[in-house]
Enzyme design. Structure first.
Site, mmCIF file in Angstrom:
data_model
loop_
_atom_site.group_PDB
_atom_site.id
_atom_site.type_symbol
_atom_site.label_atom_id
_atom_site.label_comp_id
_atom_site.label_asym_id
_atom_site.label_seq_id
_atom_site.Cartn_x
_atom_site.Cartn_y
_atom_site.Cartn_z
ATOM 1 N N SER A 28 -5.185 2.797 2.172
ATOM 2 C CA SER A 28 -3.779 3.084 1.835
ATOM 3 C C SER A 28 -3.456 2.590 0.431
ATOM 4 C CB SER A 28 -2.859 2.416 2.856
ATOM 5 O OG SER A 28 -1.589 2.134 2.321
ATOM 6 N N GLU A 174 0.825 -3.891 17.642
ATOM 7 C CA GLU A 174 0.326 -2.659 17.011
ATOM 8 C C GLU A 174 -0.270 -1.705 18.040
ATOM 9 O OE1 GLU A 174 0.143 -2.092 13.273
ATOM 10 O OE2 GLU A 174 1.700 -3.629 13.261
ATOM 11 N N HIS A 250 -6.663 -3.637 11.835
ATOM 12 C CA HIS A 250 -6.585 -3.469 13.290
ATOM 13 C C HIS A 250 -7.991 -3.692 13.844
ATOM 14 C CE1 HIS A 250 -3.030 -0.489 12.696
ATOM 15 N NE2 HIS A 250 -2.549 -1.629 13.148
ATOM 16 N N CYS A 371 -7.839 6.151 15.250
ATOM 17 C CA CYS A 371 -6.410 5.928 14.968
ATOM 18 C C CYS A 371 -5.577 7.117 15.405
ATOM 19 C CB CYS A 371 -6.169 5.769 13.469
ATOM 20 S SG CYS A 371 -7.081 4.447 12.709
HETATM 21 O O1 SUG Z 1 -0.655 1.248 9.757
HETATM 22 N N1 SUG Z 1 -1.620 3.589 7.326
HETATM 23 C C1 SUG Z 1 -1.677 3.135 8.692
HETATM 24 C C2 SUG Z 1 -3.039 3.397 9.285
HETATM 25 C C3 SUG Z 1 -3.074 3.138 10.758
HETATM 26 C C4 SUG Z 1 -4.446 3.186 11.300
HETATM 27 N N2 SUG Z 1 -4.419 2.982 12.680
HETATM 28 C C5 SUG Z 1 -5.387 2.340 13.389
HETATM 29 N N3 SUG Z 1 -6.306 1.630 12.804
HETATM 30 N N4 SUG Z 1 -5.317 2.411 14.663
HETATM 31 C C6 SUG Z 1 -1.320 1.643 8.785
HETATM 32 O O2 SUG Z 1 -1.729 0.895 7.899
HETATM 33 C C7 SUG Z 1 -0.542 4.109 5.239
HETATM 34 C C8 SUG Z 1 0.672 4.895 4.797
HETATM 35 C C9 SUG Z 1 0.742 5.065 3.320
HETATM 36 O O3 SUG Z 1 0.279 4.198 2.578
HETATM 37 O O4 SUG Z 1 1.292 6.100 2.897
HETATM 38 C C10 SUG Z 1 -0.473 3.689 6.685
HETATM 39 O O5 SUG Z 1 0.595 3.461 7.211
#
Ligand code: SUG
Length: 448
Positions: A28, A174, A250, A371
């Site tokens: 991200s 989460e 996570h 995810c």
């Molecule tokens: O919560 N990314 C999510 C990714 C979630 C992944 N889920 C699992 N591992 N189960 C988070 O970090 C990034 C959004 C952005 O940067 O635009 C984001 O929210």
């Protein structure tokens, strides 16, 4: 009675973008501000759903959320018409507009924690929506998540829904990303494995130094209590704080479990041996075996795991008892990971095949195959009680790809988020979607 694990995949919403919103999530942060393709993202996700359905797995779909979240912006003091709210946020506080536009609800492993009926005191399937309160853009998901789950699993005889835990970091939750269930058969009582990053009330637990630990021990315990799980049916384990500091935000970035198998990195947990013993003992008491495959750091580093998402895979049981691992394309690009996976499937162990999917649009925000799905173990009666509109079929796949092609943009940049037209496009698309999936009114614009 037959039982299944049904994977409900999050449908990527029309505002999918790279906002750089998740401190501690390496992808991200490193892809922030890149142009995204909402259309490609949604089609990649649908392709995975279709492929799993074609392989004989029961597959469901979970609807995205209304974005921009105008109500969230209003709660932060922006006022006027919806268009003015967006315009003012864009002018005065772009990061807040970006957060209110995130399509992060696609990562439905974070939507809720789910306990199957064989594990719970009242014999119903229990859902607790995750408060996701570590990040603002995710903390605004749970009210709609609860309504969508309520519309999918409406029958109160079979399904029980709990509101998200108190919205404070001490109860940071989460959802299923930090939860795995082991069992001999999906319909039999199993052992639920809750992994947390820190304790909020007990300072003796170690904690990461650089990145946040999003899940607390106290939150995991509260979910287990709400679901009526027994002492013999749960194991709590702490994530190794040093892997959180290396980008494992996570537990599903470093471990995946299914049936009687835990597949994990050597460095994933604290007190690994005693934790594995407890799992083995509690599963044995339920007539189940337990096996773990620990991937050594000298073959695959934590950094390899974080970059390739090899553990953010779907570990699926096939009819012949063998297991299949669904991994993202990024695993093939990493020679150490790919060679480990090749060795794994040819070693004669439980994991016999690896299938690769292109999920790049989601991966660039730190969201892999695991995810994108919420696992719900259901028996035949419970499956029959699920809203049939959300169960994937060939006609539904065709309808949803047509819907995406009609409503989604090919590309989205940060500046596009300020366009009030995007809100109208999103609402028009979602209004149609609720009819396709037979969800009724679940979005703020449909209710208020
Ligand atoms: O919560 N990314 C999510 C990714 C979630 C992944 N889920 C699992 N591992 N189960 C988070 O970090 C990034 C959004 C952005 O940067 O635009 C984001 O929210």
């Amino acid at each position: 009675m037959k039982s299944f694990e049904v994977n409900f995949d999050g449908l990527v919403g029309p505002t999918h973008n790279y906002g750089g919103l998740s401190f501690g999530n390496v992808a991200s942060q490193s892809n922030s501000q890149q142009a995204s393709s909402p259309k490609e993202a949604a089609l990649q996700g649908l392709e995975k759903m279709k492929a799993l359905m074609d392989m004989g797995f029961v597959q469901g779909v979970l609807a995205p959320q209304e974005r921009p979240d105008v109500a969230a912006l209003r709660s932060l003091g922006f006022s006027g018409t919806d268009a003015q709210v967006i315009e003012r946020a864009a002018k005065d506080a772009m990061p807040l507009l970006v957060a209110s536009c995130s399509a992060s609800s696609m990562w439905v492993a974070n939507a809720a924690t789910v306990s199957p009926s064989a594990d719970t005191a009242d014999g119903r399937v229990h859902f607790t929506a995750a408060n996701l309160n570590c990040k603002f853009h995710r903390s605004i998901e749970h009210p709609t998540t609860s309504r969508v789950l309520g519309a999918m699993f409406a029958d109160q005889q079979h399904f029980a829904h709990h509101a998200a835990l108190p919205a404070v970091a001490q109860f940071g939750d989460e959802g299923a990303a930090n939860h795995t269930r082991f069992c001999r058969d999906y319909g039999e009582a199993g052992v639920e494995f809750f992994v947390y990053g820190r304790s909020a009330f007990d300072s003796r637990y170690p904690a990461p130094q650089k990145y946040p630990a999003r899940q607390t021990h106290e939150a995991s315990q509260a979910v287990a209590r709400l679901h009526g799980l027994s002492e013999e049916g749960v194991v709590f384990a702490q994530q190794n704080p040093s892997v959180i500091d290396q980008g494992v935000f996570h537990n599903d970035v470093i471990a995946v479990g299914n049936g009687e198998l835990l597949f994990h990195h050597e460095d994933a947990f604290l007190n690994t041996e005693s934790m594995l013993d407890e799992l083995r003992r509690k599963l044995a008491a339920r007539g189940a075996k337990f096996e773990s495959i620990s991937v050594p750091r000298d073959q695959v580093t934590v950094d390899d795991a974080v970059r390739s998402y090899m553990f953010n895979s779907q570990l699926l049981s096939r009819a012949d008892g063998s297991m299949l691992l669904i991994v993202p394309e990024e695993c093939r690009a990493n020679p150490r990971v790919w060679s480990y996976l090749q060795g794994l499937t040819s070693a004669g162990g439980p994991i016999r095949e690896v299938k690769v999917f292109d999920l790049k649009q989601s991966m660039q925000n730190g969201g892999g195959p695991a995810c994108l799905r919420l696992r719900v173990a259901l028996n035949e009666t419970e499956l029959a009680a699920v809203n049939p509109g959300v169960i994937m079929s060939a006609p539904l796949y065709d309808t949803l790809t047509g819907w995406v092609n009609k409503h989604y943009r090919d590309a989205l940049r940060e500046s596009d988020l300020a366009d009030p037209q995007l809100l109208l496009e999103c609402r028009t698309a979602l209004d149609e979607l609720t009819q396709i999936l037979k969800l009724g009114s679940v979005y703020p614009f449909q209710i208020n």
